[in-house]
Motif scaffolding. Structure first.
Motif, PDB file in Angstrom:
ATOM      1  N   LYS A 259       4.311  -7.414  -5.019  1.00 51.79           N
ATOM      2  CA  LYS A 259       3.546  -6.428  -4.033  1.00 51.79           C
ATOM      3  C   LYS A 259       4.037  -5.355  -3.727  1.00 51.79           C
ATOM      4  O   LYS A 259       3.181  -4.449  -3.570  1.00 51.79           O
ATOM      5  CB  LYS A 259       4.019  -7.728  -2.336  1.00 51.79           C
ATOM      6  CG  LYS A 259       3.545  -7.202  -0.806  1.00 51.79           C
ATOM      7  CD  LYS A 259       1.822  -7.160  -1.559  1.00 51.79           C
ATOM      8  CE  LYS A 259       0.985  -7.187   0.069  1.00 51.79           C
ATOM      9  NZ  LYS A 259      -0.277  -7.106   0.295  1.00 51.79           N
ATOM     10  N   ALA A 260       5.482  -4.900  -3.774  1.00 54.36           N
ATOM     11  CA  ALA A 260       6.378  -3.548  -3.727  1.00 54.36           C
ATOM     12  C   ALA A 260       5.496  -2.559  -4.525  1.00 54.36           C
ATOM     13  O   ALA A 260       5.234  -1.269  -4.148  1.00 54.36           O
ATOM     14  CB  ALA A 260       7.654  -3.745  -3.681  1.00 54.36           C
ATOM     15  N   GLU A 261       5.368  -2.958  -5.776  1.00 52.23           N
ATOM     16  CA  GLU A 261       5.056  -2.512  -7.107  1.00 52.23           C
ATOM     17  C   GLU A 261       3.532  -1.654  -6.571  1.00 52.23           C
ATOM     18  O   GLU A 261       2.786  -0.274  -6.119  1.00 52.23           O
ATOM     19  CB  GLU A 261       4.992  -2.556  -8.391  1.00 52.23           C
ATOM     20  CG  GLU A 261       6.204  -2.896  -8.692  1.00 52.23           C
ATOM     21  CD  GLU A 261       6.713  -1.401  -8.935  1.00 52.23           C
ATOM     22  OE1 GLU A 261       5.824  -0.738  -9.512  1.00 52.23           O
ATOM     23  OE2 GLU A 261       7.930  -0.709  -8.358  1.00 52.23           O
ATOM     24  N   GLU A 262       2.287  -2.796  -5.439  1.00 55.50           N
ATOM     25  CA  GLU A 262       1.132  -2.734  -5.669  1.00 55.50           C
ATOM     26  C   GLU A 262       1.719  -1.580  -4.362  1.00 55.50           C
ATOM     27  O   GLU A 262       0.268  -0.571  -4.717  1.00 55.50           O
ATOM     28  CB  GLU A 262       0.371  -4.343  -4.979  1.00 55.50           C
ATOM     29  CG  GLU A 262       0.563  -4.589  -6.012  1.00 55.50           C
ATOM     30  CD  GLU A 262      -0.055  -6.557  -5.934  1.00 55.50           C
ATOM     31  OE1 GLU A 262      -0.633  -6.368  -4.287  1.00 55.50           O
ATOM     32  OE2 GLU A 262      -0.180  -7.050  -6.319  1.00 55.50           O
ATOM     33  N   ILE A 263       1.531  -1.882  -3.153  1.00 54.28           N
ATOM     34  CA  ILE A 263       2.007  -0.643  -2.259  1.00 54.28           C
ATOM     35  C   ILE A 263       2.564   0.582  -2.528  1.00 54.28           C
ATOM     36  O   ILE A 263       1.849   1.588  -2.305  1.00 54.28           O
ATOM     37  CB  ILE A 263       3.056  -1.377  -1.371  1.00 54.28           C
ATOM     38  CG1 ILE A 263       2.360  -2.467  -0.743  1.00 54.28           C
ATOM     39  CG2 ILE A 263       3.543  -0.333  -0.258  1.00 54.28           C
ATOM     40  CD1 ILE A 263       3.606  -3.363   0.380  1.00 54.28           C
ATOM     41  N   LYS A 264       3.007   0.649  -3.609  1.00 60.08           N
ATOM     42  CA  LYS A 264       3.477   2.022  -4.530  1.00 60.08           C
ATOM     43  C   LYS A 264       2.675   2.360  -5.060  1.00 60.08           C
ATOM     44  O   LYS A 264       2.362   4.205  -4.996  1.00 60.08           O
ATOM     45  CB  LYS A 264       5.281   2.430  -5.404  1.00 60.08           C
ATOM     46  CG  LYS A 264       5.456   3.583  -6.191  1.00 60.08           C
ATOM     47  CD  LYS A 264       6.785   2.944  -6.410  1.00 60.08           C
ATOM     48  CE  LYS A 264       7.334   4.018  -7.459  1.00 60.08           C
ATOM     49  NZ  LYS A 264       6.715   5.431  -8.022  1.00 60.08           N
ATOM     50  N   LYS A 265       1.793   1.451  -5.929  1.00 57.23           N
ATOM     51  CA  LYS A 265       0.537   2.479  -6.305  1.00 57.23           C
ATOM     52  C   LYS A 265      -0.596   2.764  -5.638  1.00 57.23           C
ATOM     53  O   LYS A 265      -1.521   4.194  -5.858  1.00 57.23           O
ATOM     54  CB  LYS A 265       0.514   0.956  -7.196  1.00 57.23           C
ATOM     55  CG  LYS A 265       1.006   1.129  -8.459  1.00 57.23           C
ATOM     56  CD  LYS A 265       0.441  -0.468  -9.711  1.00 57.23           C
ATOM     57  CE  LYS A 265       1.213   0.048 -10.781  1.00 57.23           C
ATOM     58  NZ  LYS A 265       0.682  -1.731 -11.525  1.00 57.23           N
ATOM     59  N   ARG A 266      -0.350   1.960  -4.723  1.00 53.72           N
ATOM     60  CA  ARG A 266      -1.396   2.587  -3.521  1.00 53.72           C
ATOM     61  C   ARG A 266      -1.192   3.704  -2.862  1.00 53.72           C
ATOM     62  O   ARG A 266      -1.707   4.668  -2.381  1.00 53.72           O
ATOM     63  CB  ARG A 266      -1.186   1.648  -2.067  1.00 53.72           C
ATOM     64  CG  ARG A 266      -2.488   1.364  -1.526  1.00 53.72           C
ATOM     65  CD  ARG A 266      -3.105  -0.001  -0.410  1.00 53.72           C
ATOM     66  NE  ARG A 266      -2.180  -0.362   0.029  1.00 53.72           N
ATOM     67  CZ  ARG A 266      -1.956  -1.690  -0.456  1.00 53.72           C
ATOM     68  NH1 ARG A 266      -2.186  -2.564  -1.745  1.00 53.72           N
ATOM     69  NH2 ARG A 266      -0.616  -2.259   0.438  1.00 53.72           N
ATOM     70  N   LEU A 267       0.369   3.534  -2.467  1.00 46.37           N
ATOM     71  CA  LEU A 267       0.551   4.681  -1.851  1.00 46.37           C
ATOM     72  C   LEU A 267       0.497   5.985  -2.272  1.00 46.37           C
ATOM     73  O   LEU A 267       0.259   7.640  -2.254  1.00 46.37           O
ATOM     74  CB  LEU A 267       2.414   4.921  -1.389  1.00 46.37           C
ATOM     75  CG  LEU A 267       2.837   4.318  -0.965  1.00 46.37           C
ATOM     76  CD1 LEU A 267       4.169   4.198  -0.172  1.00 46.37           C
ATOM     77  CD2 LEU A 267       1.984   4.376   0.699  1.00 46.37           C
ATOM     78  N   ASP A 268       0.476   6.578  -3.864  1.00 50.61           N
ATOM     79  CA  ASP A 268       0.139   7.189  -4.818  1.00 50.61           C
ATOM     80  C   ASP A 268      -1.042   7.392  -4.797  1.00 50.61           C
ATOM     81  O   ASP A 268      -1.086   9.184  -5.336  1.00 50.61           O
ATOM     82  CB  ASP A 268       0.550   6.692  -6.439  1.00 50.61           C
ATOM     83  CG  ASP A 268       1.698   7.169  -6.583  1.00 50.61           C
ATOM     84  OD1 ASP A 268       2.321   7.451  -5.982  1.00 50.61           O
ATOM     85  OD2 ASP A 268       2.276   6.054  -8.216  1.00 50.61           O
ATOM     86  N   ASN A 269      -1.708   7.295  -3.984  1.00 54.11           N
ATOM     87  CA  ASN A 269      -3.533   7.335  -4.257  1.00 54.11           C
ATOM     88  C   ASN A 269      -3.469   7.796  -3.091  1.00 54.11           C
ATOM     89  O   ASN A 269      -4.408   8.348  -2.421  1.00 54.11           O
ATOM     90  CB  ASN A 269      -4.234   6.643  -4.553  1.00 54.11           C
ATOM     91  CG  ASN A 269      -4.286   6.015  -5.999  1.00 54.11           C
ATOM     92  OD1 ASN A 269      -4.750   6.956  -6.712  1.00 54.11           O
ATOM     93  ND2 ASN A 269      -3.747   4.881  -6.792  1.00 54.11           N
ATOM     94  N   ILE A 270      -2.817   7.509  -2.074  1.00 50.68           N
ATOM     95  CA  ILE A 270      -2.591   8.323  -0.415  1.00 50.68           C
ATOM     96  C   ILE A 270      -2.156   9.990   0.139  1.00 50.68           C
ATOM     97  O   ILE A 270      -1.241   9.818  -0.733  1.00 50.68           O
ATOM     98  CB  ILE A 270      -2.508   7.372   0.422  1.00 50.68           C
ATOM     99  CG1 ILE A 270      -2.882   5.680   0.385  1.00 50.68           C
ATOM    100  CG2 ILE A 270      -2.282   7.524   2.489  1.00 50.68           C
ATOM    101  CD1 ILE A 270      -2.125   4.989   1.037  1.00 50.68           C
ATOM    102  N   THR A 271      -3.258  11.019   0.235  1.00 51.74           N
ATOM    103  CA  THR A 271      -2.983  11.959   0.320  1.00 51.74           C
ATOM    104  C   THR A 271      -2.744  12.348   1.833  1.00 51.74           C
ATOM    105  O   THR A 271      -2.897  11.709   2.616  1.00 51.74           O
ATOM    106  CB  THR A 271      -4.528  13.115  -0.086  1.00 51.74           C
ATOM    107  OG1 THR A 271      -4.590  12.444  -1.346  1.00 51.74           O
ATOM    108  CG2 THR A 271      -3.651  14.064  -0.060  1.00 51.74           C
TER     109      THR A 271
END
Length: 101
Positions: A11-23
């Motif tokens: 879940k933490a890895e999924e969140i990190k990936k999602r945060l990479d795509n938020i500007t």
């Protein structure tokens, strides 16, 4: 218990990936122009844009100060988004505890 730790890590890895795509954008309006800093929600600065008219007329100290303000603004926005994402994930993971939290 081990399965829950693996699920939490995923879940933490999924969140990190999602945060990479938020500007996020930090802007400072100055005399006749704008300084804009763009970053990801993981606090990685991806772009800096300084209005050419302001740049031509600004002194070094003024530019440095305003650039720091714009960067800090973007980082604060990234922190807010990151905290919101993590709180949501924690709530989802702990939600199965029968409402004890």
């Amino acid at each position: 218990m081990f399965d829950k730790l693996i699920a939490a890590r995923q879940k933490a890895e999924e969140i990190k990936k999602r945060l990479d795509n938020i500007t996020v954008v930090g802007e400072v309006e100055v005399e006749g122009g704008i300084i804009k800093v763009t970053a990801t929600a993981n606090k990685e600065v991806t772009a800096v844009d300084i209005d050419h008219v302001f740049l031509a007329n600004a002194d070094k100290e003024e530019l440095e100060e305003l650039l720091a303000v714009a960067i800090n603004h973007a980082i604060r926005q990234a922190d807010n988004i990151s905290q919101t994402e993590m709180q949501g994930a924690a709530k989802d993971m702990l939600g199965g505890l029968g409402g004890l939290l």
